[in-house]
Design a protein around this motif. Structure first.
Motif, PDB file in Angstrom:
ATOM      1  N   TYR A   1       7.685   2.353  -9.466  1.00  0.00           N
ATOM      2  CA  TYR A   1       6.554   3.252  -9.201  1.00  0.00           C
ATOM      3  C   TYR A   1       6.554   4.422 -10.405  1.00  0.00           C
ATOM      4  CZ  TYR A   1       4.881   1.404  -5.006  1.00  0.00           C
ATOM      5  OH  TYR A   1       4.663   0.302  -3.965  1.00  0.00           O
ATOM      6  N   ASP A   2       7.310   4.033 -11.436  1.00  0.00           N
ATOM      7  CA  ASP A   2       7.325   4.980 -12.540  1.00  0.00           C
ATOM      8  C   ASP A   2       6.563   4.447 -13.681  1.00  0.00           C
ATOM      9  OD1 ASP A   2       7.846   6.412 -14.863  1.00  0.00           O
ATOM     10  OD2 ASP A   2      10.120   6.161 -14.908  1.00  0.00           O
TER      11      ASP A   2
ATOM     12  N   GLU B   1       5.628  -4.927 -14.297  1.00  0.00           N
ATOM     13  CA  GLU B   1       5.831  -5.946 -13.176  1.00  0.00           C
ATOM     14  C   GLU B   1       5.013  -5.899 -11.846  1.00  0.00           C
ATOM     15  OE1 GLU B   1       9.741  -7.252 -12.425  1.00  0.00           O
ATOM     16  OE2 GLU B   1      10.535  -6.973 -14.411  1.00  0.00           O
ATOM     17  N   ARG B   2       5.227  -4.750 -11.216  1.00  0.00           N
ATOM     18  CA  ARG B   2       4.662  -4.697  -9.857  1.00  0.00           C
ATOM     19  C   ARG B   2       3.207  -4.859  -9.773  1.00  0.00           C
ATOM     20  NH1 ARG B   2       2.288  -0.605  -7.096  1.00  0.00           N
ATOM     21  NH2 ARG B   2       2.933   0.843  -8.711  1.00  0.00           N
ATOM     22  N   VAL B   3       2.588  -4.310 -10.758  1.00  0.00           N
ATOM     23  CA  VAL B   3       1.077  -4.133 -10.832  1.00  0.00           C
ATOM     24  C   VAL B   3       0.735  -5.223 -11.411  1.00  0.00           C
ATOM     25  CG1 VAL B   3      -0.849  -2.968 -11.828  1.00  0.00           C
ATOM     26  CG2 VAL B   3       1.014  -1.544 -11.000  1.00  0.00           C
TER      27      VAL B   3
ATOM     28  N   ALA C   1       0.696  -0.918   0.129  1.00  0.00           N
ATOM     29  CA  ALA C   1      -0.200   0.049  -0.099  1.00  0.00           C
ATOM     30  C   ALA C   1       0.874   1.018  -0.064  1.00  0.00           C
ATOM     31  CB  ALA C   1      -0.794   0.030   1.154  1.00  0.00           C
ATOM     32  N   ASP C   2       0.308   2.243  -0.751  1.00  0.00           N
ATOM     33  CA  ASP C   2       1.137   3.596  -0.620  1.00  0.00           C
ATOM     34  C   ASP C   2       1.721   4.030   0.770  1.00  0.00           C
ATOM     35  OD1 ASP C   2       0.931   3.573  -3.480  1.00  0.00           O
ATOM     36  OD2 ASP C   2      -0.822   4.958  -3.500  1.00  0.00           O
ATOM     37  N   GLN C   3       0.900   4.048   1.601  1.00  0.00           N
ATOM     38  CA  GLN C   3       1.140   4.378   2.886  1.00  0.00           C
ATOM     39  C   GLN C   3       2.230   3.741   3.677  1.00  0.00           C
ATOM     40  OE1 GLN C   3      -1.689   3.284   2.143  1.00  0.00           O
ATOM     41  NE2 GLN C   3      -2.487   1.826   3.837  1.00  0.00           N
ATOM     42  N   LEU C   4       2.585   2.644   2.831  1.00  0.00           N
ATOM     43  CA  LEU C   4       3.816   1.775   3.383  1.00  0.00           C
ATOM     44  C   LEU C   4       5.084   1.962   2.851  1.00  0.00           C
ATOM     45  CD1 LEU C   4       1.783  -1.612   4.303  1.00  0.00           C
ATOM     46  CD2 LEU C   4       2.635   0.368   6.038  1.00  0.00           C
ATOM     47  N   LYS C   5       5.088   2.715   1.779  1.00  0.00           N
ATOM     48  CA  LYS C   5       6.349   2.884   1.094  1.00  0.00           C
ATOM     49  C   LYS C   5       7.509   3.660   1.630  1.00  0.00           C
ATOM     50  CE  LYS C   5       4.448   4.767  -2.655  1.00  0.00           C
ATOM     51  NZ  LYS C   5       4.264   5.637  -3.908  1.00  0.00           N
ATOM     52  N   GLU C   6       7.162   4.493   2.493  1.00  0.00           N
ATOM     53  CA  GLU C   6       8.169   5.533   2.956  1.00  0.00           C
ATOM     54  C   GLU C   6       9.004   4.444   4.141  1.00  0.00           C
ATOM     55  OE1 GLU C   6      10.404   8.683   3.963  1.00  0.00           O
ATOM     56  OE2 GLU C   6       8.562   8.654   2.586  1.00  0.00           O
TER      57      GLU C   6
END
Length: 535
Positions: free
Chosen positions: A520-521, A529-531, A28-33
């Protein structure tokens, strides 16, 4: 088999083939940091957990030694990883954790657990096995040093052969041994037959009453024909046929037949794939053997075989195939034979690539037909294209949503890596696969495999075959896992051997989350690949 779960914002999806499991992650986006990577552990059945391992470590004042280290200490800084220490027909569980903190002071967020079972090589309609075929690799070097698997004086040569073939040699033997007595027949169509072990086995089967016949490449004065005839000498003349044609008799298949109650031989199954019956094909070149238990498909091969026994020259065969073996592209399992007129097979291959909705992966040994190359070069951003080619071509390299690579060795060791070579070994081809997969992460993948090189000669001159399997995710997972294994193996080496190697070539782990940038680009293939792989 596939399985996907999500927990605490972390996604884990597993694709299980026969001898490999590919794992895809997302978060999840909030866990990227602050994300430093992923720690993954595995257990077999109800056994003990163990951490998956990698070679890269965090920067240190100590020299990088590239010894394997657990992923809970040196996390995986990728959104895709594979486990190739698995065995067929076995249940495995995988559990993932997201890793944060700093080197030496790591913290973890618990992710999901998934359980999958690897595909069988000994039961079911499709039985697929890839050899390892990486005699120039870190794993081979660690085990066998400069052992030559062809050198019977080397005490490690047998172990080296077994490791490289990874059961492929035994799979072929097992298939032939299904012909138990005089109620069975085996028909072989082979370009290269230089492995004496199979000749010995055929002679044993013949003594048991099995009806055998071998068609082989037969061109007067031809180097390959001379080699084939030398090794096939023990087989009686009545049980073998030299196939004379203006092209190559490039076939690699075996038909298993069994008598019915009226004494008629009925085709039961066909063994096909990309492997020649040679030491090079079994334990050095990258190859696949695919056994299919389907009477209708086996009958198609048997019909062609009967024609080959009585016909010489590609002209007669081309007319025969045009009239009797149309491409049944609306079916889920069918074959294509060559030579044929009008490039109908190339039309089909081109259309398959162009109609892909998500991914294309091709492995090729020789020059592709120009239309295939053009289709692979399509800039459509909706489709990710991967490839592994035996030789560099115009599409080799990274091209936004396409990434094609070619074999390369780490010839000088590379900062602690072992030197890789095929010193004193015979054979020069490393990638001999002729395989195409499309839409492999979807529920409707297509797999194409055979002797056909996706080339002009393979279509209009040579005796060839390929099989098309549609909508079978178990088959696609097996091919997907193994082709990505080879792709990753050689992509790393390709990057290391070119000037200005990109971020993939960094030999230490990042100490922050900068490693995720490409994933994420939307303009980068790693984003796809990721998605796609994790959904």
């Amino acid at each position: 088999m596939r399985a996907r779960k999500e927990k605490n914002g972390i996604v884990l999806k597993a694709y299980a083939g026969t001898t490999g499991v590919l794992l895809a992650f997302d978060i999840a986006d909030q866990l990227k940091e602050g994300l430093l990577g992923f720690a993954v552990r595995r257990k077999v059945g109800n056994g003990d957990w163990r951490w998956l391992q990698g070679q890269l470590k965090f920067p240190s004042t100590e020299p990088q030694d590239f010894q394997l280290v657990n992923s809970n200490i040196a996390p995986i800084q990728k959104f895709r990883w594979s486990d190739y220490t698995v065995y067929p027909d076995t249940e495995y569980s995988f559990e993932i954790k997201a890793v944060y903190g700093s080197p030496g002071n790591l913290t973890y967020v618990q992710g999901p657990l998934v359980t999958v079972k690897t595909e069988s090589c000994s039961s079911g309609k499709h039985r697929i096995i890839f050899n390892r075929a990486v005699a120039a690799s870190q794993a081979y070097s660690r085990r066998f040093g400069e052992t030559n698997p062809d050198d019977e004086k080397d005490p490690l040569h047998d172990a080296a052969r077994d490791w490289l073939t990874r059961g492929m040699r035994q799979q072929i033997e097992s298939f032939m041994n299904e012909a138990k007595d005089d109620s069975y027949a085996l028909d072989l169509a082979l370009f290269e037959f230089e492995y004496d072990g199979y000749v010995d086995l055929l002679m044993k089967l013949k003594k048991r009453g099995v009806k055998i016949h071998v068609i082989y490449h037969g061109q007067p004065g031809d180097k390959q024909t001379i080699a084939d005839e030398k090794h096939l000498k023990p087989i009686p003349a009545a049980d073998k046929t030299a196939r004379h044609t203006t092209g190559l008799f490039h076939q690699k298949f075996i038909i298993l037949q069994k008598k019915d109650s009226s004494g008629v031989y009925i085709p039961q199954a066909v063994l096909t794939g990309t492997a020649n019956f040679t030491p090079n094909g079994l334990w050095r070149q990258a190859n696949v053997v695919h056994v299919i238990y389907d009477e209708h498909l086996a009958k198609e091969y048997d019909t062609l075989y009967k024609h080959l026994l009585v016909s010489q020259g590609s002209g007669n065969t081309k007319k025969y195939i045009n009239a009797n073996h149309p491409l049944r592209a609306d079916e889920t399992l069918f074959q294509s034979f060559s030579p044929r007129s009008g490039y109908i097979d190339i039309d089909f291959l081109e259309k398959t690539i162009n109609e892909a909705s998500s991914e294309v992966f091709i492995c090729s040994a020789f020059k592709l037909h120009d239309r295939i190359t053009a289709a692979l070069s399509n800039p459509d951003p909706k489709v990710s294209r991967f490839g592994l080619q035996n030789s560099r071509t115009t599409i080799t390299g990274f091209h936004r949503n396409k990434s094609f690579t070619a074999p390369a060795f780490l010839k000088n060791g590379l900062e602690g890596f072992l030197k890789e070579s095929t010193k004193n070994q015979r054979g020069t081809i490393y990638i001999h696969l002729k395989t195409l997969i499309t839409d492999f992460t979807t529920d409707n993948p297509t797999v194409i495999v055979g002797s056909h090189n996706f080339s002009k000669p393979a279509s209009d001159a040579n005796d060839e075959n390929f099989v098309v399997i549609k909508g079978d995710t178990a088959v696609a997972d097996t091919y997907f896992c193994e082709m990505m294994r080879l792709y990753d193996h050689y992509r790393f080496r390709y990057n290391q051997n070119k000037k200005g190697a990109d971020a993939d070539s960094l030999l230490t782990l990042r100490t922050d989350n900068s490693w995720i940038t490409d994933y994420y680009d939307p303009e980068h293939i790693k984003y796809d690949e990721r998605v796609r792989f994790s959904n």
